[in-house]
Design a protein around this motif. Structure first.
Motif, PDB file in Angstrom:
ATOM      1  N   TRP A 195       0.845  -1.193   0.000  1.00  0.00           N
ATOM      2  CA  TRP A 195       0.000   0.000   0.000  1.00  0.00           C
ATOM      3  C   TRP A 195       0.873   1.233   0.000  1.00  0.00           C
ATOM      4  CZ3 TRP A 195      -1.170   3.426   4.422  1.00  0.00           C
ATOM      5  CH2 TRP A 195      -2.155   4.366   4.119  1.00  0.00           C
ATOM      6  N   LYS A 196       0.569   2.139  -0.936  1.00  0.00           N
ATOM      7  CA  LYS A 196       1.320   3.386  -0.982  1.00  0.00           C
ATOM      8  C   LYS A 196       0.624   4.416  -0.114  1.00  0.00           C
ATOM      9  CE  LYS A 196       3.360   6.891  -3.981  1.00  0.00           C
ATOM     10  NZ  LYS A 196       3.569   7.360  -5.372  1.00  0.00           N
ATOM     11  N   MET A 197       1.299   4.802   0.946  1.00  0.00           N
ATOM     12  CA  MET A 197       0.790   5.855   1.814  1.00  0.00           C
ATOM     13  C   MET A 197       1.164   7.189   1.181  1.00  0.00           C
ATOM     14  SD  MET A 197       1.115   8.396   4.141  1.00  0.00           S
ATOM     15  CE  MET A 197       2.854   8.410   4.565  1.00  0.00           C
ATOM     16  N   PRO A 211       3.205  -5.960   2.135  1.00  0.00           N
ATOM     17  CA  PRO A 211       2.002  -6.791   2.253  1.00  0.00           C
ATOM     18  C   PRO A 211       1.923  -7.525   3.588  1.00  0.00           C
ATOM     19  CG  PRO A 211       3.158  -7.205   0.179  1.00  0.00           C
ATOM     20  CD  PRO A 211       4.080  -6.405   1.043  1.00  0.00           C
ATOM     21  N   GLY A 212       0.734  -8.016   3.870  1.00  0.00           N
ATOM     22  CA  GLY A 212       0.503  -8.819   5.064  1.00  0.00           C
ATOM     23  C   GLY A 212      -0.884  -8.557   5.607  1.00  0.00           C
ATOM     24  N   PRO A 213      -1.383  -9.418   6.479  1.00  0.00           N
ATOM     25  CA  PRO A 213      -2.736  -9.263   7.010  1.00  0.00           C
ATOM     26  C   PRO A 213      -2.927  -7.983   7.815  1.00  0.00           C
ATOM     27  CG  PRO A 213      -1.539 -10.956   8.205  1.00  0.00           C
ATOM     28  CD  PRO A 213      -0.716 -10.623   7.010  1.00  0.00           C
ATOM     29  N   ASN A 214      -1.828  -7.412   8.346  1.00  0.00           N
ATOM     30  CA  ASN A 214      -1.925  -6.166   9.099  1.00  0.00           C
ATOM     31  C   ASN A 214      -1.616  -4.944   8.249  1.00  0.00           C
ATOM     32  OD1 ASN A 214      -2.864  -6.563  11.808  1.00  0.00           O
ATOM     33  ND2 ASN A 214      -1.000  -7.722  12.221  1.00  0.00           N
ATOM     34  N   ASN A 215      -1.505  -5.121   6.932  1.00  0.00           N
ATOM     35  CA  ASN A 215      -1.399  -3.982   6.036  1.00  0.00           C
ATOM     36  C   ASN A 215      -2.677  -3.148   6.166  1.00  0.00           C
ATOM     37  OD1 ASN A 215      -1.924  -2.627   3.252  1.00  0.00           O
ATOM     38  ND2 ASN A 215       0.229  -3.206   3.164  1.00  0.00           N
ATOM     39  N   PRO A 216      -2.598  -1.819   6.069  1.00  0.00           N
ATOM     40  CA  PRO A 216      -3.808  -1.000   6.204  1.00  0.00           C
ATOM     41  C   PRO A 216      -4.931  -1.355   5.235  1.00  0.00           C
ATOM     42  CG  PRO A 216      -1.871   0.384   6.425  1.00  0.00           C
ATOM     43  CD  PRO A 216      -1.376  -0.981   6.027  1.00  0.00           C
ATOM     44  N   VAL A 217      -4.626  -1.975   4.093  1.00  0.00           N
ATOM     45  CA  VAL A 217      -5.695  -2.391   3.172  1.00  0.00           C
ATOM     46  C   VAL A 217      -5.907  -3.902   3.212  1.00  0.00           C
ATOM     47  CG1 VAL A 217      -5.422  -0.404   1.665  1.00  0.00           C
ATOM     48  CG2 VAL A 217      -4.165  -2.505   1.143  1.00  0.00           C
ATOM     49  N   ILE A 255     -12.182  -1.475  -2.910  1.00  0.00           N
ATOM     50  CA  ILE A 255     -12.799  -2.286  -1.859  1.00  0.00           C
ATOM     51  C   ILE A 255     -11.682  -3.163  -1.310  1.00  0.00           C
ATOM     52  CG2 ILE A 255     -14.537  -4.050  -1.347  1.00  0.00           C
ATOM     53  CD1 ILE A 255     -16.097  -3.004  -3.810  1.00  0.00           C
ATOM     54  N   HIS A 256     -11.492  -3.181  -0.011  1.00  0.00           N
ATOM     55  CA  HIS A 256     -10.304  -3.854   0.527  1.00  0.00           C
ATOM     56  C   HIS A 256     -10.552  -4.392   1.925  1.00  0.00           C
ATOM     57  CE1 HIS A 256      -9.248  -0.470   3.244  1.00  0.00           C
ATOM     58  NE2 HIS A 256      -9.700   0.310   2.271  1.00  0.00           N
ATOM     59  N   GLY A 257      -9.549  -5.073   2.454  1.00  0.00           N
ATOM     60  CA  GLY A 257      -9.616  -5.649   3.783  1.00  0.00           C
ATOM     61  C   GLY A 257      -9.145  -4.685   4.858  1.00  0.00           C
ATOM     62  N   THR A 258      -8.936  -5.223   6.054  1.00  0.00           N
ATOM     63  CA  THR A 258      -8.533  -4.390   7.186  1.00  0.00           C
ATOM     64  C   THR A 258      -7.788  -5.232   8.218  1.00  0.00           C
ATOM     65  OG1 THR A 258      -9.333  -2.959   8.976  1.00  0.00           O
ATOM     66  CG2 THR A 258     -10.724  -4.814   8.382  1.00  0.00           C
ATOM     67  N   PRO A 259      -6.886  -4.624   8.982  1.00  0.00           N
ATOM     68  CA  PRO A 259      -6.274  -5.335  10.109  1.00  0.00           C
ATOM     69  C   PRO A 259      -7.126  -5.291  11.377  1.00  0.00           C
ATOM     70  CG  PRO A 259      -5.254  -3.188   9.820  1.00  0.00           C
ATOM     71  CD  PRO A 259      -6.235  -3.339   8.691  1.00  0.00           C
ATOM     72  N   ASP A 260      -8.266  -4.584  11.332  1.00  0.00           N
ATOM     73  CA  ASP A 260      -9.106  -4.418  12.523  1.00  0.00           C
ATOM     74  C   ASP A 260     -10.542  -4.841  12.227  1.00  0.00           C
ATOM     75  OD1 ASP A 260      -7.057  -3.109  14.182  1.00  0.00           O
ATOM     76  OD2 ASP A 260      -7.247  -1.459  12.745  1.00  0.00           O
ATOM     77  N   PRO A 261     -10.817  -6.138  12.144  1.00  0.00           N
ATOM     78  CA  PRO A 261     -12.159  -6.585  11.741  1.00  0.00           C
ATOM     79  C   PRO A 261     -13.263  -6.169  12.701  1.00  0.00           C
ATOM     80  CG  PRO A 261     -10.848  -8.433  12.555  1.00  0.00           C
ATOM     81  CD  PRO A 261      -9.914  -7.277  12.374  1.00  0.00           C
TER      82      PRO A 261
END
Length: 338
Positions: free
Chosen positions: A255-257, A276-282, A296-302
């Motif tokens: 993810w490019k901040m 990358p990784g499950p704790n990436n902001p996206v 549309i993306h994921g999150t590290p804070d479900p």
């Protein structure tokens, strides 16, 4: 003889109070409410059917109400958001999906990589090899669509995570892991790790509903086939209403901040590439849209889905985002509506 709905409720482990009303959103109590296995049972069934209730926690709330409404709409039921008698009848065929399962931990289930902590500073995050899990309980929680606190509540106090230990978890196991043959080995491993259901309907259209805070998938006949709770924009970064399209799906993205497009980040900060990784902001997947900078993306804070704000994008749990990624294709219409 018991009334039919009461008999169904008994089979599902639901009491008459659960029939009368669905769990409504309430102010956060001082301590978490105890886990209600009957509510967890309904959450597990809805999760497997593609009407994601968010975190499987046995406590209900706004995400479960939204999931019930989606399921009711898809089944042609009255849309109440409650665990009412018609809804129980519709859930009855899926009662074999028990609310929890007991697994014996092995080396693979506890294996990393792990990192010591997630720095708050983006520049420090960019120096990491990957945005991995911090500890095994976090990994297990995401695998089984829940949180570390729920796992702790389902098991004896002081339980240690070790090879050979039996552990009770929400029943998030999929019916199939036959993922697309053109998926990369790394993406297939991610999908399997997250217990993402492979047997999903193909969507013809995605609708992101700002007011209901959900992402809906419709088939070619206009039928609702899946729905997921979402975090959608914010006051400073409102959802750009309109008609867009899916450009492509990027599994396990970096993810490019970019401080110039992020509210709340000083423009004096340097842009950073977060690995990358499950704790990436996206999270674990980015579904790129024709509206520049939006996806549309994921999150590290479900546990925060539907309860906090985003930087304009549409955020799902990692497991729901991965499931949506299996349902879409390039060129598919995506509608952002109020």
């Amino acid at each position: 003889m018991k009334p039919f709905a009461v008999a169904i409720a008994a089979t599902l482990g639901l009491g008459s109070a659960a029939i009368a009303q669905a769990p409504e959103a309430k102010k956060a109590p001082a301590a978490p409410a105890p886990i209600d296995r009957s509510i967890l049972h309904v959450q597990v069934i809805l999760d497997k059917l593609g009407f994601g209730p968010g975190v499987l926690d046995g406590r209900g709330g706004i995400s479960l109400v939204s999931a019930l409404k989606g399921f009711q709409e898809a089944r042609g039921l009255g849309i109440t958001g409650k665990i009412d008698q018609p809804t129980l009848r519709a859930l009855y065929p899926y009662r074999a999906a028990r609310p929890t399962l007991t697994l014996t931990l092995d080396a693979a289930s506890l294996r990393g990589p792990y990192i010591q902590s997630i720095p708050k500073d983006y520049a420090e995050q960019s120096k990491l090899d990957g945005m991995a899990y911090v500890r095994p309980i976090e990994k297990l929680a995401e695998m089984f669509h829940t949180t570390p606190a729920v796992i702790a509540a389902l098991n004896p106090p002081g339980m240690r995570l070790a090879v050979g230990q039996k552990i009770v978890l929400p029943n998030a196991l999929p019916s199939s892991r036959a993922y697309p043959s053109d998926a990369t080995p790394e993406w297939r491993r991610t999908l399997a790790h997250l217990n993402v259901e492979a047997n999903v309907p193909q969507a013809a259209k995605i609708v992101v509903d700002k007011s209901d805070k959900v992402v809906r998938a419709f088939d070619g006949n206009g039928r609702l086939v899946a729905q997921y709770s979402a975090t959608i924009g914010s006051a400073s970064d409102p959802l750009p209403l309109g008609n867009w399209k899916v450009l492509h799906v990027s599994p396990n993205p970096d993810w490019k901040m970019n401080p110039k497009i992020l509210k709340g980040v000083s423009d004096s900060k340097e842009a950073q590439i977060i690995p990358p990784g499950p704790n990436n902001p996206v999270g674990v997947v980015w579904i790129d849209l024709s509206r520049e900078h939006y996806g549309i993306h994921g999150t590290p804070d479900p546990e925060k889905i539907g309860r906090t704000e985003s930087n304009g994008c549409v955020r799902l749990t990692n497991w729901d985002a991965a499931r949506v990624a299996l349902m879409v294709k390039s060129g598919m219409p995506v509608i952002f509506q109020a």
